[in-house]
Write a protein that holds these residues in place. Structure first.
Motif, PDB file in Angstrom:
ATOM      1  N   TRP A 159     -15.059  -1.646  -0.040  1.00  0.00           N
ATOM      2  CA  TRP A 159     -15.714  -1.248   1.205  1.00  0.00           C
ATOM      3  C   TRP A 159     -14.869  -0.269   2.004  1.00  0.00           C
ATOM      4  O   TRP A 159     -15.396   0.641   2.649  1.00  0.00           O
ATOM      5  CB  TRP A 159     -16.022  -2.474   2.066  1.00  0.00           C
ATOM      6  N   VAL A 160     -13.556  -0.429   1.969  1.00  0.00           N
ATOM      7  CA  VAL A 160     -12.664   0.444   2.723  1.00  0.00           C
ATOM      8  C   VAL A 160     -12.438   1.773   1.993  1.00  0.00           C
ATOM      9  O   VAL A 160     -12.072   2.769   2.605  1.00  0.00           O
ATOM     10  CB  VAL A 160     -11.327  -0.293   3.005  1.00  0.00           C
ATOM     11  N   GLY A 161     -12.680   1.790   0.685  1.00  0.00           N
ATOM     12  CA  GLY A 161     -12.525   3.028  -0.085  1.00  0.00           C
ATOM     13  C   GLY A 161     -11.110   3.325  -0.522  1.00  0.00           C
ATOM     14  O   GLY A 161     -10.718   4.486  -0.631  1.00  0.00           O
ATOM     15  N   LEU A 162     -10.334   2.262  -0.784  1.00  0.00           N
ATOM     16  CA  LEU A 162      -8.972   2.468  -1.278  1.00  0.00           C
ATOM     17  C   LEU A 162      -8.999   2.959  -2.721  1.00  0.00           C
ATOM     18  O   LEU A 162      -9.980   2.751  -3.439  1.00  0.00           O
ATOM     19  CB  LEU A 162      -8.170   1.163  -1.166  1.00  0.00           C
ATOM     20  N   ALA A 218      -7.303   7.882   7.303  1.00  0.00           N
ATOM     21  CA  ALA A 218      -8.573   8.591   7.139  1.00  0.00           C
ATOM     22  C   ALA A 218      -9.147   8.254   5.756  1.00  0.00           C
ATOM     23  O   ALA A 218      -8.391   7.871   4.850  1.00  0.00           O
ATOM     24  CB  ALA A 218      -8.342  10.098   7.245  1.00  0.00           C
ATOM     25  N   PRO A 219     -10.443   8.363   5.585  1.00  0.00           N
ATOM     26  CA  PRO A 219     -11.048   8.027   4.292  1.00  0.00           C
ATOM     27  C   PRO A 219     -10.406   8.728   3.091  1.00  0.00           C
ATOM     28  O   PRO A 219     -10.200   8.101   2.048  1.00  0.00           O
ATOM     29  CB  PRO A 219     -12.512   8.444   4.459  1.00  0.00           C
ATOM     30  N   ASP A 220     -10.044  10.009   3.232  1.00  0.00           N
ATOM     31  CA  ASP A 220      -9.431  10.706   2.096  1.00  0.00           C
ATOM     32  C   ASP A 220      -8.029  10.173   1.803  1.00  0.00           C
ATOM     33  O   ASP A 220      -7.606  10.123   0.646  1.00  0.00           O
ATOM     34  CB  ASP A 220      -9.404  12.222   2.318  1.00  0.00           C
ATOM     35  N   GLU A 221      -7.297   9.738   2.824  1.00  0.00           N
ATOM     36  CA  GLU A 221      -5.972   9.148   2.614  1.00  0.00           C
ATOM     37  C   GLU A 221      -6.096   7.803   1.899  1.00  0.00           C
ATOM     38  O   GLU A 221      -5.294   7.486   1.024  1.00  0.00           O
ATOM     39  CB  GLU A 221      -5.248   8.941   3.948  1.00  0.00           C
ATOM     40  N   ARG A 222      -7.097   7.020   2.279  1.00  0.00           N
ATOM     41  CA  ARG A 222      -7.339   5.730   1.616  1.00  0.00           C
ATOM     42  C   ARG A 222      -7.645   5.931   0.146  1.00  0.00           C
ATOM     43  O   ARG A 222      -7.127   5.203  -0.708  1.00  0.00           O
ATOM     44  CB  ARG A 222      -8.505   4.991   2.288  1.00  0.00           C
ATOM     45  N   ALA A 223      -8.485   6.898  -0.155  1.00  0.00           N
ATOM     46  CA  ALA A 223      -8.897   7.139  -1.543  1.00  0.00           C
ATOM     47  C   ALA A 223      -7.733   7.568  -2.425  1.00  0.00           C
ATOM     48  O   ALA A 223      -7.735   7.311  -3.630  1.00  0.00           O
ATOM     49  CB  ALA A 223     -10.003   8.195  -1.581  1.00  0.00           C
ATOM     50  N   LYS A 224      -6.720   8.194  -1.826  1.00  0.00           N
ATOM     51  CA  LYS A 224      -5.560   8.674  -2.591  1.00  0.00           C
ATOM     52  C   LYS A 224      -4.421   7.654  -2.627  1.00  0.00           C
ATOM     53  O   LYS A 224      -3.437   7.843  -3.342  1.00  0.00           O
ATOM     54  CB  LYS A 224      -5.061   9.986  -1.998  1.00  0.00           C
ATOM     55  N   ALA A 225      -4.540   6.582  -1.854  1.00  0.00           N
ATOM     56  CA  ALA A 225      -3.495   5.556  -1.797  1.00  0.00           C
ATOM     57  C   ALA A 225      -3.640   4.597  -2.986  1.00  0.00           C
ATOM     58  O   ALA A 225      -4.708   4.477  -3.583  1.00  0.00           O
ATOM     59  CB  ALA A 225      -3.588   4.785  -0.488  1.00  0.00           C
ATOM     60  N   THR A 226      -2.545   3.915  -3.298  1.00  0.00           N
ATOM     61  CA  THR A 226      -2.534   2.921  -4.375  1.00  0.00           C
ATOM     62  C   THR A 226      -2.128   1.571  -3.805  1.00  0.00           C
ATOM     63  O   THR A 226      -1.193   1.483  -3.012  1.00  0.00           O
ATOM     64  CB  THR A 226      -1.542   3.330  -5.489  1.00  0.00           C
ATOM     65  N   ALA A 256      -5.370  -7.950   3.975  1.00  0.00           N
ATOM     66  CA  ALA A 256      -4.642  -7.371   5.112  1.00  0.00           C
ATOM     67  C   ALA A 256      -4.449  -5.869   4.911  1.00  0.00           C
ATOM     68  O   ALA A 256      -4.551  -5.090   5.871  1.00  0.00           O
ATOM     69  CB  ALA A 256      -3.290  -8.070   5.292  1.00  0.00           C
ATOM     70  N   ILE A 257      -4.181  -5.467   3.676  1.00  0.00           N
ATOM     71  CA  ILE A 257      -4.038  -4.037   3.378  1.00  0.00           C
ATOM     72  C   ILE A 257      -5.330  -3.299   3.680  1.00  0.00           C
ATOM     73  O   ILE A 257      -5.325  -2.224   4.284  1.00  0.00           O
ATOM     74  CB  ILE A 257      -3.600  -3.822   1.916  1.00  0.00           C
ATOM     75  N   ALA A 258      -6.461  -3.863   3.255  1.00  0.00           N
ATOM     76  CA  ALA A 258      -7.752  -3.220   3.503  1.00  0.00           C
ATOM     77  C   ALA A 258      -7.997  -3.057   5.001  1.00  0.00           C
ATOM     78  O   ALA A 258      -8.412  -1.982   5.463  1.00  0.00           O
ATOM     79  CB  ALA A 258      -8.874  -4.010   2.844  1.00  0.00           C
ATOM     80  N   ARG A 259      -7.721  -4.109   5.762  1.00  0.00           N
ATOM     81  CA  ARG A 259      -7.909  -4.030   7.219  1.00  0.00           C
ATOM     82  C   ARG A 259      -7.001  -2.975   7.834  1.00  0.00           C
ATOM     83  O   ARG A 259      -7.416  -2.178   8.682  1.00  0.00           O
ATOM     84  CB  ARG A 259      -7.612  -5.386   7.860  1.00  0.00           C
ATOM     85  N   TRP A 260      -5.733  -2.989   7.422  1.00  0.00           N
ATOM     86  CA  TRP A 260      -4.781  -2.033   7.972  1.00  0.00           C
ATOM     87  C   TRP A 260      -5.214  -0.610   7.640  1.00  0.00           C
ATOM     88  O   TRP A 260      -5.215   0.265   8.514  1.00  0.00           O
ATOM     89  CB  TRP A 260      -3.365  -2.305   7.431  1.00  0.00           C
ATOM     90  N   ALA A 261      -5.578  -0.374   6.399  1.00  0.00           N
ATOM     91  CA  ALA A 261      -5.977   0.969   5.966  1.00  0.00           C
ATOM     92  C   ALA A 261      -7.206   1.457   6.732  1.00  0.00           C
ATOM     93  O   ALA A 261      -7.273   2.635   7.129  1.00  0.00           O
ATOM     94  CB  ALA A 261      -6.243   0.973   4.467  1.00  0.00           C
ATOM     95  N   ALA A 262      -8.173   0.577   6.953  1.00  0.00           N
ATOM     96  CA  ALA A 262      -9.384   0.964   7.682  1.00  0.00           C
ATOM     97  C   ALA A 262      -9.056   1.420   9.103  1.00  0.00           C
ATOM     98  O   ALA A 262      -9.706   2.313   9.641  1.00  0.00           O
ATOM     99  CB  ALA A 262     -10.367  -0.202   7.718  1.00  0.00           C
ATOM    100  N   ASN A 263      -8.022   0.815   9.685  1.00  0.00           N
ATOM    101  CA  ASN A 263      -7.657   1.133  11.067  1.00  0.00           C
ATOM    102  C   ASN A 263      -6.626   2.243  11.218  1.00  0.00           C
ATOM    103  O   ASN A 263      -6.439   2.748  12.328  1.00  0.00           O
ATOM    104  CB  ASN A 263      -7.130  -0.129  11.766  1.00  0.00           C
ATOM    105  N   LEU A 275       0.866  -1.175   0.000  1.00  0.00           N
ATOM    106  CA  LEU A 275       0.000   0.000   0.000  1.00  0.00           C
ATOM    107  C   LEU A 275       0.898   1.219   0.000  1.00  0.00           C
ATOM    108  O   LEU A 275       1.780   1.341   0.855  1.00  0.00           O
ATOM    109  CB  LEU A 275      -0.896  -0.002   1.241  1.00  0.00           C
ATOM    110  N   VAL A 276       0.681   2.108  -0.957  1.00  0.00           N
ATOM    111  CA  VAL A 276       1.537   3.273  -1.134  1.00  0.00           C
ATOM    112  C   VAL A 276       0.702   4.549  -1.004  1.00  0.00           C
ATOM    113  O   VAL A 276      -0.369   4.668  -1.611  1.00  0.00           O
ATOM    114  CB  VAL A 276       2.245   3.221  -2.512  1.00  0.00           C
TER     115      VAL A 276
END
Length: 158
Positions: free
Chosen positions: A94-97, A69-77, A59-66, A32-33
């Motif tokens: 669901w996590v909004g990556l 922030a939602p805007d950081e997830r949306a901008k991550a690759t 695992a990335i989705a779980r880590w990102a959710a925890n 996850l970047v």
């Protein structure tokens, strides 16, 4: 379009897939970047113990959710050695990556498994775009896909 920078992260995914094989697992690795290019989280498959939900993309989705922030997830690759199967695609959605970049496709994996006479997955290998909406997806990378194919051959020769 897969850029030089993308390939750098995909090569890390290949390294993680090799680590998975060394540990007796299936050859999958993901990173996850952040929007700024920082690797935030990385992992490889951990399904050899019998829990087939232990995919690095999940695992990335779980880590990102925890941790994001939602805007950081949306901008991550998310970079991954193999295209997400539906479970991981759904978690991603669901996590909004953000964007997903993969080295080898699910369709390629299905063909390789047929060639190696490996039992198919009990889950249909749907393309990411058939599971989640409005996510930018790039892949496969022909050169790295061949490396991934060789890792699957090696893993299945055990």
């Amino acid at each position: 379009m897969i850029s030089k920078q993308d390939r750098r992260y995909l090569k890390r995914c290949v390294e993680l897939a090799k680590t998975a094989i060394e540990k007796g697992d299936q050859p999958f690795g993901s990173v996850l970047v952040s929007e700024n290019g920082e690797i935030l989280f990385e992992d490889h498959n951990h399904v050899s113990g019998g829990d087939h939900t232990q995919h690095p993309e999940f695992a990335i989705a779980r880590w990102a959710a925890n941790h994001l922030a939602p805007d950081e997830r949306a901008k991550a690759t998310v970079y991954t050695s193999g295209e997400h199967y539906p479970m991981c695609s759904a978690a991603h959605g669901w996590v909004g990556l953000g964007r997903i970049v993969y080295a080898s496709s699910s369709a390629q994996l299905v063909e390789w498994q047929k060639e190696m006479d490996v039992e198919p997955s009990p889950v249909k290998p749907l393309p990411i775009q058939e599971v989640i909406h409005e996510t930018e997806v790039d892949g496969p990378d022909d050169e790295l896909a061949e490396v991934i194919r060789q890792l699957h051959v090696k893993a299945n020769q055990r």
